[in-house]
Design a protein around this motif. Structure first.
Motif, PDB file in Angstrom:
ATOM      1  N   THR A   9       0.835  -1.206   0.000  1.00 30.44           N
ATOM      2  CA  THR A   9       0.000   0.000   0.000  1.00 30.44           C
ATOM      3  C   THR A   9       0.867   1.252   0.000  1.00 30.44           C
ATOM      4  O   THR A   9       0.608   2.200  -0.744  1.00 30.44           O
ATOM      5  CB  THR A   9      -0.949  -0.002   1.227  1.00 30.44           C
ATOM      6  N   LEU A  10       1.919   1.266   0.821  1.00 34.01           N
ATOM      7  CA  LEU A  10       2.826   2.411   0.873  1.00 34.01           C
ATOM      8  C   LEU A  10       3.490   2.634  -0.487  1.00 34.01           C
ATOM      9  O   LEU A  10       3.518   3.755  -0.994  1.00 34.01           O
ATOM     10  CB  LEU A  10       3.903   2.219   1.951  1.00 34.01           C
ATOM     11  N   LYS A  11       4.028   1.578  -1.083  1.00 33.10           N
ATOM     12  CA  LYS A  11       4.693   1.709  -2.394  1.00 33.10           C
ATOM     13  C   LYS A  11       3.737   2.277  -3.433  1.00 33.10           C
ATOM     14  O   LYS A  11       4.106   3.164  -4.202  1.00 33.10           O
ATOM     15  CB  LYS A  11       5.221   0.345  -2.867  1.00 33.10           C
ATOM     16  N   ALA A  12       2.507   1.779  -3.450  1.00 27.88           N
ATOM     17  CA  ALA A  12       1.509   2.261  -4.423  1.00 27.88           C
ATOM     18  C   ALA A  12       1.202   3.737  -4.189  1.00 27.88           C
ATOM     19  O   ALA A  12       1.107   4.517  -5.143  1.00 27.88           O
ATOM     20  CB  ALA A  12       0.240   1.416  -4.325  1.00 27.88           C
ATOM     21  N   LYS A  13       1.069   4.138  -2.915  1.00 29.75           N
ATOM     22  CA  LYS A  13       0.765   5.534  -2.586  1.00 29.75           C
ATOM     23  C   LYS A  13       1.911   6.456  -3.005  1.00 29.75           C
ATOM     24  O   LYS A  13       1.697   7.503  -3.610  1.00 29.75           O
ATOM     25  CB  LYS A  13       0.517   5.675  -1.078  1.00 29.75           C
ATOM     26  N   VAL A  14       3.151   6.054  -2.687  1.00 27.38           N
ATOM     27  CA  VAL A  14       4.322   6.867  -3.024  1.00 27.38           C
ATOM     28  C   VAL A  14       4.449   7.014  -4.537  1.00 27.38           C
ATOM     29  O   VAL A  14       4.662   8.107  -5.055  1.00 27.38           O
ATOM     30  CB  VAL A  14       5.612   6.246  -2.411  1.00 27.38           C
ATOM     31  N   LYS A  15       4.267   5.913  -5.264  1.00 26.38           N
ATOM     32  CA  LYS A  15       4.381   5.968  -6.731  1.00 26.38           C
ATOM     33  C   LYS A  15       3.273   6.821  -7.343  1.00 26.38           C
ATOM     34  O   LYS A  15       3.527   7.617  -8.250  1.00 26.38           O
ATOM     35  CB  LYS A  15       4.357   4.553  -7.322  1.00 26.38           C
ATOM     36  N   ALA A  16       2.052   6.668  -6.839  1.00 27.05           N
ATOM     37  CA  ALA A  16       0.923   7.457  -7.368  1.00 27.05           C
ATOM     38  C   ALA A  16       1.154   8.946  -7.122  1.00 27.05           C
ATOM     39  O   ALA A  16       0.926   9.779  -8.006  1.00 27.05           O
ATOM     40  CB  ALA A  16      -0.384   7.000  -6.717  1.00 27.05           C
ATOM     41  N   GLU A  17       1.608   9.279  -5.935  1.00 30.21           N
ATOM     42  CA  GLU A  17       1.873  10.675  -5.581  1.00 30.21           C
ATOM     43  C   GLU A  17       2.990  11.237  -6.459  1.00 30.21           C
ATOM     44  O   GLU A  17       2.923  12.365  -6.952  1.00 30.21           O
ATOM     45  CB  GLU A  17       2.261  10.754  -4.095  1.00 30.21           C
ATOM     46  N   ALA A  18       4.014  10.430  -6.694  1.00 26.76           N
ATOM     47  CA  ALA A  18       5.184  10.892  -7.443  1.00 26.76           C
ATOM     48  C   ALA A  18       4.889  11.090  -8.930  1.00 26.76           C
ATOM     49  O   ALA A  18       5.502  11.956  -9.557  1.00 26.76           O
ATOM     50  CB  ALA A  18       6.331   9.904  -7.262  1.00 26.76           C
ATOM     51  N   THR A  19       3.968  10.327  -9.489  1.00 20.48           N
ATOM     52  CA  THR A  19       3.698  10.448 -10.931  1.00 20.48           C
ATOM     53  C   THR A  19       3.151  11.820 -11.288  1.00 20.48           C
ATOM     54  O   THR A  19       3.276  12.255 -12.427  1.00 20.48           O
ATOM     55  CB  THR A  19       2.695   9.381 -11.428  1.00 20.48           C
ATOM     56  N   ARG A  20       2.566  12.506 -10.328  1.00 20.00           N
ATOM     57  CA  ARG A  20       1.995  13.820 -10.631  1.00 20.00           C
ATOM     58  C   ARG A  20       3.003  14.962 -10.428  1.00 20.00           C
ATOM     59  O   ARG A  20       2.704  16.119 -10.673  1.00 20.00           O
ATOM     60  CB  ARG A  20       0.720  14.066  -9.824  1.00 20.00           C
ATOM     61  N   ILE A  21       4.235  14.633 -10.021  1.00 21.09           N
ATOM     62  CA  ILE A  21       5.233  15.669  -9.744  1.00 21.09           C
ATOM     63  C   ILE A  21       6.088  15.955 -10.976  1.00 21.09           C
ATOM     64  O   ILE A  21       6.804  15.089 -11.460  1.00 21.09           O
ATOM     65  CB  ILE A  21       6.143  15.263  -8.557  1.00 21.09           C
ATOM     66  N   ASN A  22       5.995  17.185 -11.468  1.00 19.40           N
ATOM     67  CA  ASN A  22       6.864  17.643 -12.560  1.00 19.40           C
ATOM     68  C   ASN A  22       7.962  18.553 -12.030  1.00 19.40           C
ATOM     69  O   ASN A  22       9.079  18.547 -12.531  1.00 19.40           O
ATOM     70  CB  ASN A  22       6.049  18.384 -13.617  1.00 19.40           C
ATOM     71  N   THR A  23       7.619  19.351 -11.023  1.00 19.31           N
ATOM     72  CA  THR A  23       8.617  20.190 -10.354  1.00 19.31           C
ATOM     73  C   THR A  23       8.352  20.137  -8.857  1.00 19.31           C
ATOM     74  O   THR A  23       7.222  19.869  -8.420  1.00 19.31           O
ATOM     75  CB  THR A  23       8.541  21.675 -10.795  1.00 19.31           C
TER      76      THR A  23
END
Length: 195
Positions: free
Chosen positions: A18-32
């Motif tokens: 669950t943590l890995k999925a949350k971190v990856k989902a959050e990170a995909t929206r980061i451009n800067t």
């Protein structure tokens, strides 16, 4: 004796997934990303940690700048497979492609911002619950790399953002970086990342 303040318990397989999925989902929206940081360098022979502070800037896909502002001005820029250093106006650069350690360190830093650091081919990874946060410990499998870094600890808040990074050396000396005032997807000028 373990105190409640620093109590950490091992995560279950479901919790770590669950943590890995949350971190990856959050990170995909980061451009800067722009964040303040305070860095604590702990050396066994000193009574107090050496404290420095500054700003971290990230621009997708893989440009990272650490700009130290106190107590001295110093910046490190990872860009296009190169490491650019500006030490109070004295500039130099290193081809990180030729330095395995710098390359792995840069990859880990970028991947921690991008949420892509869960590579169990390169690290033995352990997951813990720590207070209201999650701590993931990465032990390098590469023998050469582990001569410099014994283990990385990355602490995530409930939203899946990196709030602390700790690099422990084989001597048990360590560098701990605490992030604050994080801004995501704001316009960052090219000047910030100028060499």
């Amino acid at each position: 004796m373990v105190t409640a303040v620093n109590a950490q318990t091992k995560m279950s397989g479901k919790e770590s997934t669950t943590l890995k999925a949350k971190v990856k989902a959050e990170a995909t929206r980061i451009n800067t990303m722009l964040s303040d940081f305070i860095q604590y360098k702990h050396l066994d022979f000193l009574d107090n940690d050496i404290e420095t502070s500054g700003k971290l800037a990230f621009k997708s896909p893989n440009t990272v700048k650490w700009e130290y502002t106190k107590p001295f001005k110093y910046s490190v820029l990872f860009k296009n497979e190169k490491l650019f250093i500006n030490d109070e106006g004295k500039k130099s650069n290193v081809d990180i492609g030729s330095s395995k350690m710098f390359k792995q360190l840069n990859t880990l830093i970028i991947n921690s911002v991008k949420g892509d650091m869960f590579d169990d081919t390169k690290f033995d990874i352990s997951y813990f619950k720590k207070d209201n946060n999650s701590e993931v410990q990465f032990t390098p499998k590469d023998k050469e790399f582990s001569k410099y870094i014994k283990v990385f600890h990355i602490t995530f808040n409930r939203e899946g953002h990196v709030i602390e990074l700790k690099m422990v050396e084989p001597s048990e000396d360590y560098t701990r970086i605490v992030f604050s005032n994080r801004s995501v997807n704001i316009p960052l000028s090219d000047e910030i990342f100028a060499e």
